[in-house]
Enzyme design. Structure first.
Site, mmCIF file in Angstrom:
data_model
loop_
_atom_site.group_PDB
_atom_site.id
_atom_site.type_symbol
_atom_site.label_atom_id
_atom_site.label_comp_id
_atom_site.label_asym_id
_atom_site.label_seq_id
_atom_site.Cartn_x
_atom_site.Cartn_y
_atom_site.Cartn_z
ATOM 1 N N ARG A 50 -3.433 -4.110 -6.970
ATOM 2 C CA ARG A 50 -3.988 -2.781 -6.672
ATOM 3 C C ARG A 50 -3.775 -1.828 -7.852
ATOM 4 O O ARG A 50 -4.645 -1.014 -8.168
ATOM 5 C CB ARG A 50 -3.366 -2.228 -5.384
ATOM 6 C CG ARG A 50 -4.036 -0.941 -4.920
ATOM 7 C CD ARG A 50 -3.602 -0.543 -3.529
ATOM 8 N NE ARG A 50 -2.205 -0.127 -3.491
ATOM 9 C CZ ARG A 50 -1.533 0.151 -2.376
ATOM 10 N NH1 ARG A 50 -2.146 0.073 -1.205
ATOM 11 N NH2 ARG A 50 -0.276 0.516 -2.421
ATOM 12 N N LYS A 149 -5.239 4.580 -6.353
ATOM 13 C CA LYS A 149 -3.939 5.203 -6.086
ATOM 14 C C LYS A 149 -3.545 5.964 -7.341
ATOM 15 O O LYS A 149 -2.783 5.491 -8.188
ATOM 16 C CB LYS A 149 -2.922 4.119 -5.714
ATOM 17 C CG LYS A 149 -1.733 4.659 -4.960
ATOM 18 C CD LYS A 149 -0.985 3.552 -4.251
ATOM 19 C CE LYS A 149 0.383 3.980 -3.793
ATOM 20 N NZ LYS A 149 0.393 5.067 -2.816
ATOM 21 N N GLU A 182 -7.043 8.508 7.378
ATOM 22 C CA GLU A 182 -5.692 7.943 7.255
ATOM 23 C C GLU A 182 -4.678 9.073 7.356
ATOM 24 O O GLU A 182 -5.051 10.226 7.561
ATOM 25 C CB GLU A 182 -5.546 7.200 5.916
ATOM 26 C CG GLU A 182 -5.803 8.060 4.699
ATOM 27 C CD GLU A 182 -5.622 7.321 3.367
ATOM 28 O OE1 GLU A 182 -4.914 6.304 3.338
ATOM 29 O OE2 GLU A 182 -6.188 7.802 2.373
HETATM 30 N N1 PXG Z 1 -2.675 5.814 2.265
HETATM 31 C C1 PXG Z 1 -2.212 6.547 1.249
HETATM 32 C C2 PXG Z 1 -2.959 7.735 0.802
HETATM 33 C C3 PXG Z 1 -1.008 6.175 0.617
HETATM 34 O O1 PXG Z 1 -0.557 6.893 -0.406
HETATM 35 C C4 PXG Z 1 -0.840 4.308 2.149
HETATM 36 C C5 PXG Z 1 -2.037 4.718 2.715
HETATM 37 C C6 PXG Z 1 -0.212 3.046 2.638
HETATM 38 O O2 PXG Z 1 -0.376 2.031 1.676
HETATM 39 P P1 PXG Z 1 0.644 0.837 1.541
HETATM 40 O O3 PXG Z 1 0.044 -0.027 0.515
HETATM 41 O O4 PXG Z 1 1.966 1.440 1.105
HETATM 42 O O5 PXG Z 1 0.751 0.198 2.852
HETATM 43 C C7 PXG Z 1 -0.292 5.056 1.098
HETATM 44 C C8 PXG Z 1 1.037 4.674 0.541
HETATM 45 C C9 PXG Z 1 5.977 7.432 0.569
HETATM 46 C C10 PXG Z 1 4.765 7.271 -0.238
HETATM 47 O O6 PXG Z 1 7.025 7.741 -0.037
HETATM 48 C C11 PXG Z 1 3.729 6.444 0.170
HETATM 49 C C12 PXG Z 1 2.608 6.308 -0.634
HETATM 50 C C13 PXG Z 1 2.553 7.035 -1.785
HETATM 51 C C14 PXG Z 1 3.563 7.847 -2.154
HETATM 52 C C15 PXG Z 1 4.699 7.977 -1.403
HETATM 53 O O7 PXG Z 1 5.918 7.269 1.778
HETATM 54 N N2 PXG Z 1 1.504 5.537 -0.432
#
Ligand code: PXG
Length: 289
Positions: A50, A149, A182
């Site tokens: 990713r 991201k 989301e």
């Molecule tokens: N949507 C967004 C916008 C995200 O930033 C997810 C979904 C979930 O993705 P994953 O691959 O982690 O299952 C994210 C995850 C945190 C944190 O500390 C989480 C994210 C980014 C920054 C901080 O919880 N991203």
């Protein structure tokens, strides 16, 4: 803590980058948040893929190839004696001039932070979250794909701030059409009459790695999974709602915009998914040692 910057390790106090880095000046860059469980990095290859896809979409050339980035990530964990940890990979556009053109940045900056994990409060899992819908809409895919991201999280941060203003612990963000996209940093699932629903990525969500894992676990459990548009109504009348993310793992939602979800406490399917996810995180991953 020893932090990796462009091939060298620095103590936290010395881990610094230029104020002319376009990651700072423009949020021009990409990142990943990854977790390690019991000396293993969970879904490392999915996160790396990713990261490189996000970079590719921004025409950002990562100075390391994927195999070297993988090795560097494992090495950073090893040097920091990570058992259960949180790993942040960043690739910024690098140092350039004050203008926004990336052409002035000859080389991207690579940063790897392998830190202890700061877990969410336990009661988030036992009691569930109170969530609000954010007035700010999720960035439209036609503006900047939420699949990227990127280091610009202002859209999500606006949502987060708005959630806090109304006393909620997390927010649901809608797309421009008003469909559920989301959370601010997590994907969303709804259970209704024994079927699991989640918005398709093209509605305007990050292709969450936890989301993909949960979809796999649902299949294993024989739980029908439907990717379709969802509205706030679908959330209000859901039997169960939960959020998924690397940091949060699987987390129950018990209230949305003041309406209790189901009976107002974490549901059985959500709890089953939390357990199954937890087990998987301990069963696989790229070894650090
Ligand atoms: N949507 C967004 C916008 C995200 O930033 C997810 C979904 C979930 O993705 P994953 O691959 O982690 O299952 C994210 C995850 C945190 C944190 O500390 C989480 C994210 C980014 C920054 C901080 O919880 N991203």
């Amino acid at each position: 803590m020893k932090i990796y910057i462009d091939g060298q390790y620095f103590e936290e106090a010395d881990a610094k980058i230029s104020v002319f880095d376009h990651g700072l000046l423009y949020g021009d860059g990409v990142f990943e948040g990854i977790r390690a469980y019991n000396h293993r990095i969970f879904k490392l290859d999915e996160h790396l893929e990713r990261l490189y896809d996000s970079a590719k979409a921004l025409m950002l050339k990562v100075p390391l190839d994927l195999a070297d980035m993988r090795a560097a990530t494992i090495d950073a964990c090893r040097r920091n004696n990570i058992k259960d940890g949180y790993i942040r990979l960043l690739v910024t556009r690098g140092k350039g001039s004050l203008g926004l053109s990336p052409d002035s940045c000859p080389r991207a900056t690579v940063i790897i932070i392998a830190a202890e994990i700061e877990l969410y409060p336990r009661e988030f899992y036992t009691k569930g979250l109170r969530v609000a819908t954010a007035p700010t809409r999720r960035t439209a895919p036609a503006a900047l794909s939420p699949s990227v991201k990127s280091l610009n999280y202002l859209n999500n941060i606006m949502g987060k701030i708005e959630g806090k203003l109304c006393g909620a612990q997390e927010v649901v963000m809608l797309n421009e059409q008003g469909y559920v996209a989301e959370g601010s940093g997590d994907n969303i699932f709804v259970l209704k009459k024994g079927k699991l629903y989640t918005p398709p990525i093209f509605v305007g969500a990050l292709g969450g790695i936890t989301r993909a894992v949960v979809i796999g676990l649902a299949a294993e459990a024989g739980l029908p999974l439907i990717e379709t548009h969802l509205t706030r109504y679908d959330l209000f009348v859901a039997d169960e709602v939960f959020l998924t993310g690397t940091g949060a793992e699987v987390i129950p939602v018990v209230e949305i915009d003041g309406r209790p979800i189901g009976n107002g406490s974490p549901g059985a399917v959500t709890r089953g998914m939390m357990d199954a996810y937890h087990k998987l995180t301990r069963a696989e991953g790229a070894p650090i040692l």
